[in-house]
Design an enzyme around this catalytic site. Structure first.
Site, PDB file in Angstrom:
ATOM      1  N   ASP A  43       0.851  -1.186   0.000  1.00  0.00           N
ATOM      2  CA  ASP A  43       0.000   0.000   0.000  1.00  0.00           C
ATOM      3  C   ASP A  43       0.890   1.240   0.000  1.00  0.00           C
ATOM      4  OD1 ASP A  43      -2.215  -1.594   0.321  1.00  0.00           O
ATOM      5  OD2 ASP A  43      -2.670  -0.967   2.368  1.00  0.00           O
ATOM      6  N   LYS A  65      -4.056   2.774  -3.151  1.00  0.00           N
ATOM      7  CA  LYS A  65      -4.211   4.203  -3.334  1.00  0.00           C
ATOM      8  C   LYS A  65      -3.938   4.968  -2.069  1.00  0.00           C
ATOM      9  CE  LYS A  65      -9.092   4.669  -2.399  1.00  0.00           C
ATOM     10  NZ  LYS A  65     -10.289   5.335  -2.884  1.00  0.00           N
ATOM     11  N   MET A 178     -10.802   6.940   7.374  1.00  0.00           N
ATOM     12  CA  MET A 178     -11.097   7.680   6.136  1.00  0.00           C
ATOM     13  C   MET A 178     -12.172   8.731   6.400  1.00  0.00           C
ATOM     14  SD  MET A 178     -10.861   4.447   3.549  1.00  0.00           S
ATOM     15  CE  MET A 178     -11.530   3.263   4.700  1.00  0.00           C
TER      16      MET A 178
HETATM   17  N1  SAH Z   1      -5.988  -1.432   7.245  1.00  0.00           N
HETATM   18  C1  SAH Z   1      -5.764  -0.117   7.831  1.00  0.00           C
HETATM   19  C2  SAH Z   1      -6.815   0.883   7.389  1.00  0.00           C
HETATM   20  C3  SAH Z   1      -6.755   1.202   5.913  1.00  0.00           C
HETATM   21  S1  SAH Z   1      -7.925   2.407   5.424  1.00  0.00           S
HETATM   22  C4  SAH Z   1      -5.700  -0.249   9.346  1.00  0.00           C
HETATM   23  O1  SAH Z   1      -6.054  -1.304   9.881  1.00  0.00           O
HETATM   24  O2  SAH Z   1      -5.280   0.697  10.015  1.00  0.00           O
HETATM   25  C5  SAH Z   1      -6.953   3.882   5.470  1.00  0.00           C
HETATM   26  C6  SAH Z   1      -7.316   4.711   6.679  1.00  0.00           C
HETATM   27  O3  SAH Z   1      -6.696   4.156   7.834  1.00  0.00           O
HETATM   28  C7  SAH Z   1      -6.837   6.140   6.652  1.00  0.00           C
HETATM   29  O4  SAH Z   1      -7.710   6.970   5.927  1.00  0.00           O
HETATM   30  C8  SAH Z   1      -6.851   6.483   8.119  1.00  0.00           C
HETATM   31  O5  SAH Z   1      -8.160   6.736   8.558  1.00  0.00           O
HETATM   32  C9  SAH Z   1      -6.412   5.179   8.748  1.00  0.00           C
HETATM   33  N2  SAH Z   1      -4.963   5.124   9.045  1.00  0.00           N
HETATM   34  C10 SAH Z   1      -4.060   4.264   8.551  1.00  0.00           C
HETATM   35  N3  SAH Z   1      -2.845   4.485   9.094  1.00  0.00           N
HETATM   36  C11 SAH Z   1      -2.991   5.514   9.962  1.00  0.00           C
HETATM   37  C12 SAH Z   1      -2.110   6.196  10.852  1.00  0.00           C
HETATM   38  N4  SAH Z   1      -0.813   5.875  10.951  1.00  0.00           N
HETATM   39  N5  SAH Z   1      -2.620   7.198  11.582  1.00  0.00           N
HETATM   40  C13 SAH Z   1      -3.919   7.526  11.528  1.00  0.00           C
HETATM   41  N6  SAH Z   1      -4.802   6.922  10.705  1.00  0.00           N
HETATM   42  C14 SAH Z   1      -4.342   5.921   9.942  1.00  0.00           C
END
Ligand code: SAH
Length: 257
Positions: A43, A65, A178
């Site tokens: 990713d 993306k 998101m």
């Molecule tokens: N699989 C991921 C989520 C993917 S969707 C998980 O379990 O965390 C992508 C969203 O994840 C982003 O828009 C944000 O809301 C969140 N996200 C991912 N990494 C992040 C981080 N380091 N800090 C804050 N939000 C994060």
């Protein structure tokens, strides 16, 4: 199948959770799989600090993306995973956070099932648990919330509809992924369903990374405060939670007055 104490055979795909960004928050298994991989389809959200743990000879392929930016079609990503697996390379599909939380894991595993390619999933720390840990707060609390929701701010159809009445109840806690662009929508829906405008909401941007930021606000001020903060990294919104430090300060103020 999920038993992976040994290196999996070639032609097998490991779906690996990269956690929220801090390499220290990788699982031991994820670290080993990253180090042993020959091809890493990752990713865009997976930071350099983690990608740099890969072997110097590994091929790194960015897929997926970033926010609302240009994205690769899911079908193309599936085809790429399959092609690399069929080439016999040791392939990992490295996903931000936990692969099974808003990560479209099923779409990719279904494609592998259809192609007859074996896989396993290595879980990772999801953004909301890392964000809550940074705030020093618990996601659940006896007497406050007996459930915890993980929501997405938008889905394939646009802003995502939720069970707003439940979410608007006092003490409700939800982690909204998101959610940056959906802030005004979330605020409107929750207030329309009776949520207290003073409900705390904390946005945690870049959780666990060197540039982590906390924006502690209330439901009433959510959209305005997020606009003003001009977030440009990934952010998770924690509805119903305030940073421990802010609560301690509020208590201290009450004691003084
Ligand atoms: N699989 C991921 C989520 C993917 S969707 C998980 O379990 O965390 C992508 C969203 O994840 C982003 O828009 C944000 O809301 C969140 N996200 C991912 N990494 C992040 C981080 N380091 N800090 C804050 N939000 C994060």
């Amino acid at each position: 199948m999920a038993h992976t104490s040994q290196t999996p055979p070639r032609g097998h795909v490991a779906f690996v959770g990269a956690g929220p960004g801090d390499p220290e928050l990788l699982t031991v298994r994820a670290l080993r799989e990253i180090q042993e991989a020959e091809v890493i389809l990752h990713d865009q959200l997976v930071p350099e600090a983690i990608l740099s743990l890969a072997s110097a000879t590994a091929t790194l392929v960015p897929v997926g993306k970033k926010g609302f930016g240009p994205s690769m079609k899911q079908g193309d990503i599936n085809a790429l995973i399959i092609a690399h697996a069929q080439s016999g390379a040791r392939v990992i599909r490295l996903k931000a956070g936990d692969p099974g939380v808003f990560g479209r894991l099923d779409e990719e595993t279904e494609a592998l099932d259809a192609a007859g390619i074996p896989y396993h999933v290595t879980p990772g720390l999801t953004a909301s648990t890392a964000a809550a840990a940074s705030l020093g707060v618990s996601l659940t609390k006896r007497g406050r919330n007996s459930d915890l929701r993980l929501l997405t701010g938008h889905d394939v159809k646009g802003f995502a509809e939720q069970d707003w009445r439940t979410l608007a109840r006092p003490g409700a806690v939800a982690a909204i992924y998101m959610g940056k662009r959906a802030a005004r929508f979330l605020q409107g829906r929750l207030m329309m369903h009776g949520a207290d405008p003073a409900t705390p909401v904390t946005a945690v941007e870049n959780a666990s990374r060197p540039n982590e930021r906390h924006i502690a606000t209330t439901l009433a001020m959510l959209a305005a405060d997020l606009d003003a903060a001009e977030l440009d990294g990934p952010a998770v919104l924690l509805l119903g939670l305030a940073p421990q430090a802010a609560r301690a300060l509020a208590i201290a103020r009450q004691e003084v007055s």
